[in-house]
Design a protein around this motif. Structure first.
Motif, short mmCIF file in Angstrom:
data_model
loop_
_atom_site.label_atom_id
_atom_site.label_comp_id
_atom_site.label_asym_id
_atom_site.label_seq_id
_atom_site.Cartn_x
_atom_site.Cartn_y
_atom_site.Cartn_z
N ARG A 29 19.99 -27.33 -49.92
CA ARG A 29 20.33 -26.02 -50.48
C ARG A 29 21.13 -25.14 -49.54
N LEU A 30 21.85 -24.22 -50.17
CA LEU A 30 22.53 -23.15 -49.46
C LEU A 30 21.79 -21.85 -49.77
N ARG A 31 21.57 -21.06 -48.74
CA ARG A 31 20.93 -19.75 -48.93
C ARG A 31 22.02 -18.69 -48.90
N ILE A 32 22.16 -17.98 -50.01
CA ILE A 32 23.17 -16.93 -50.13
C ILE A 32 22.48 -15.58 -49.93
N THR A 33 23.02 -14.77 -49.04
CA THR A 33 22.53 -13.41 -48.83
C THR A 33 23.58 -12.46 -49.39
N TYR A 34 23.13 -11.51 -50.21
CA TYR A 34 24.04 -10.57 -50.86
C TYR A 34 23.33 -9.25 -51.09
N ARG A 35 24.09 -8.23 -51.47
CA ARG A 35 23.55 -6.91 -51.81
C ARG A 35 22.45 -6.43 -50.86
N SER A 36 22.79 -6.23 -49.65
CA SER A 36 21.87 -5.65 -48.67
C SER A 36 20.57 -6.42 -48.52
N GLY A 37 20.65 -7.73 -48.39
CA GLY A 37 19.47 -8.50 -48.06
C GLY A 37 18.87 -9.35 -49.15
N LYS A 38 19.33 -9.26 -50.39
CA LYS A 38 18.81 -10.14 -51.44
C LYS A 38 19.26 -11.56 -51.12
N THR A 39 18.43 -12.54 -51.48
CA THR A 39 18.80 -13.94 -51.23
C THR A 39 18.58 -14.78 -52.48
N LEU A 40 19.35 -15.85 -52.57
CA LEU A 40 19.23 -16.81 -53.65
C LEU A 40 19.65 -18.16 -53.08
N MET A 41 18.89 -19.20 -53.40
CA MET A 41 19.24 -20.54 -52.92
C MET A 41 19.80 -21.37 -54.06
N ILE A 42 20.88 -22.07 -53.77
CA ILE A 42 21.53 -22.92 -54.76
C ILE A 42 21.81 -24.28 -54.12
N SER A 43 22.14 -25.26 -54.95
CA SER A 43 22.43 -26.59 -54.42
C SER A 43 23.64 -27.21 -55.12
N PRO A 44 24.85 -26.69 -54.85
CA PRO A 44 26.02 -27.28 -55.50
C PRO A 44 26.20 -28.73 -55.05
N ALA A 45 26.56 -29.59 -56.00
CA ALA A 45 26.74 -31.00 -55.68
C ALA A 45 27.89 -31.20 -54.69
N ASP A 46 28.95 -30.42 -54.83
CA ASP A 46 30.10 -30.51 -53.91
C ASP A 46 30.16 -29.22 -53.10
N LYS A 47 29.38 -29.19 -52.02
CA LYS A 47 29.28 -27.97 -51.21
C LYS A 47 30.62 -27.55 -50.61
N ALA A 48 31.38 -28.52 -50.12
CA ALA A 48 32.65 -28.20 -49.46
C ALA A 48 33.60 -27.48 -50.42
N LYS A 49 33.76 -28.01 -51.62
CA LYS A 49 34.64 -27.36 -52.61
C LYS A 49 34.09 -26.01 -53.03
N PHE A 50 32.78 -25.93 -53.20
CA PHE A 50 32.15 -24.67 -53.58
C PHE A 50 32.43 -23.60 -52.53
N LEU A 51 32.20 -23.93 -51.26
CA LEU A 51 32.41 -22.95 -50.18
C LEU A 51 33.88 -22.57 -50.04
N ALA A 52 34.78 -23.53 -50.19
CA ALA A 52 36.22 -23.23 -50.11
C ALA A 52 36.63 -22.31 -51.25
N ASP A 53 36.12 -22.57 -52.44
CA ASP A 53 36.43 -21.73 -53.60
C ASP A 53 35.88 -20.32 -53.39
N LEU A 54 34.67 -20.22 -52.87
CA LEU A 54 34.07 -18.91 -52.60
C LEU A 54 34.92 -18.12 -51.61
N LYS A 55 35.31 -18.75 -50.52
CA LYS A 55 36.13 -18.06 -49.51
C LYS A 55 37.47 -17.63 -50.08
N ALA A 56 38.06 -18.46 -50.93
CA ALA A 56 39.35 -18.12 -51.53
C ALA A 56 39.25 -16.92 -52.46
N ARG A 57 38.09 -16.69 -53.03
CA ARG A 57 37.90 -15.59 -53.98
C ARG A 57 37.50 -14.29 -53.31
#
Length: 153
Positions: free
Chosen positions: A115-143
């Motif tokens: 899993r990846l732990r995402i921190t957002y909105r002043s400390g809220k967290t959510l864990m996700i498990s994208p099958a293709d982490k590298a593409k997911f992270l690259a897409d996130l950074k591009a956005r």
């Protein structure tokens, strides 16, 4: 209200651990068989009632299993898992890290312990498990806006 953007919608399936799928399947079968056996001791009407409830629970589990995914729509990350939905503006994501230790076992919209732990909105967290982490992270950074300051580890 959805934000408009010329960026394409991208959907990422959740990585699924085989052992987790097998445990869910086995649990559903045992629960259904146990419910029917218990209901039959009290009569067919009770067996039908118990079976109806168990089929509803099984339906919810199957819905979650086959609908958990992560979608980028414009500048938002939409996380869906069965009847649950989270909308996270990409620019509010402040940190992404690999989940480790007991943090991995927390309930989350993820079908894998990878899993990846995402921190957002002043400390809220959510864990996700994208099958293709590298593409997911690259897409996130591009956005994200360059000044957003995402830290990934």
């Amino acid at each position: 209200m959805a934000r408009s953007s010329s960026r394409p919608v991208r959907r990422y399936a959740s990585k699924t651990d085989l052992w987790l799928s097998l445990i869910l399947l086995l649990s559903m079968c045992v629960a259904l068989a146990g419910g029917i056996a218990a209901g039959m001791q009290e009569g067919w009407l009770r067996a039908a009632q118990v079976s109806f409830v168990m089929l509803g629970v099984i339906g919810l589990i199957v819905w979650i299993r086959f609908s958990t995914h992560y979608t980028f729509e414009g500048r938002d990350l939409i996380v869906r898992s069965g009847p649950l939905r989270w909308t996270i503006p990409v620019d509010e994501i402040t940190n992404i890290e690999q989940a480790t230790g007991l943090m991995m076992a927390r309930s989350s919209p993820a079908l894998s312990l990878d899993r990846l732990r995402i921190t957002y909105r002043s400390g809220k967290t959510l864990m996700i498990s994208p099958a293709d982490k590298a593409k997911f992270l690259a897409d996130l950074k591009a956005r994200q806006k360059p000044e957003a300051g995402l830290h990934d580890q």
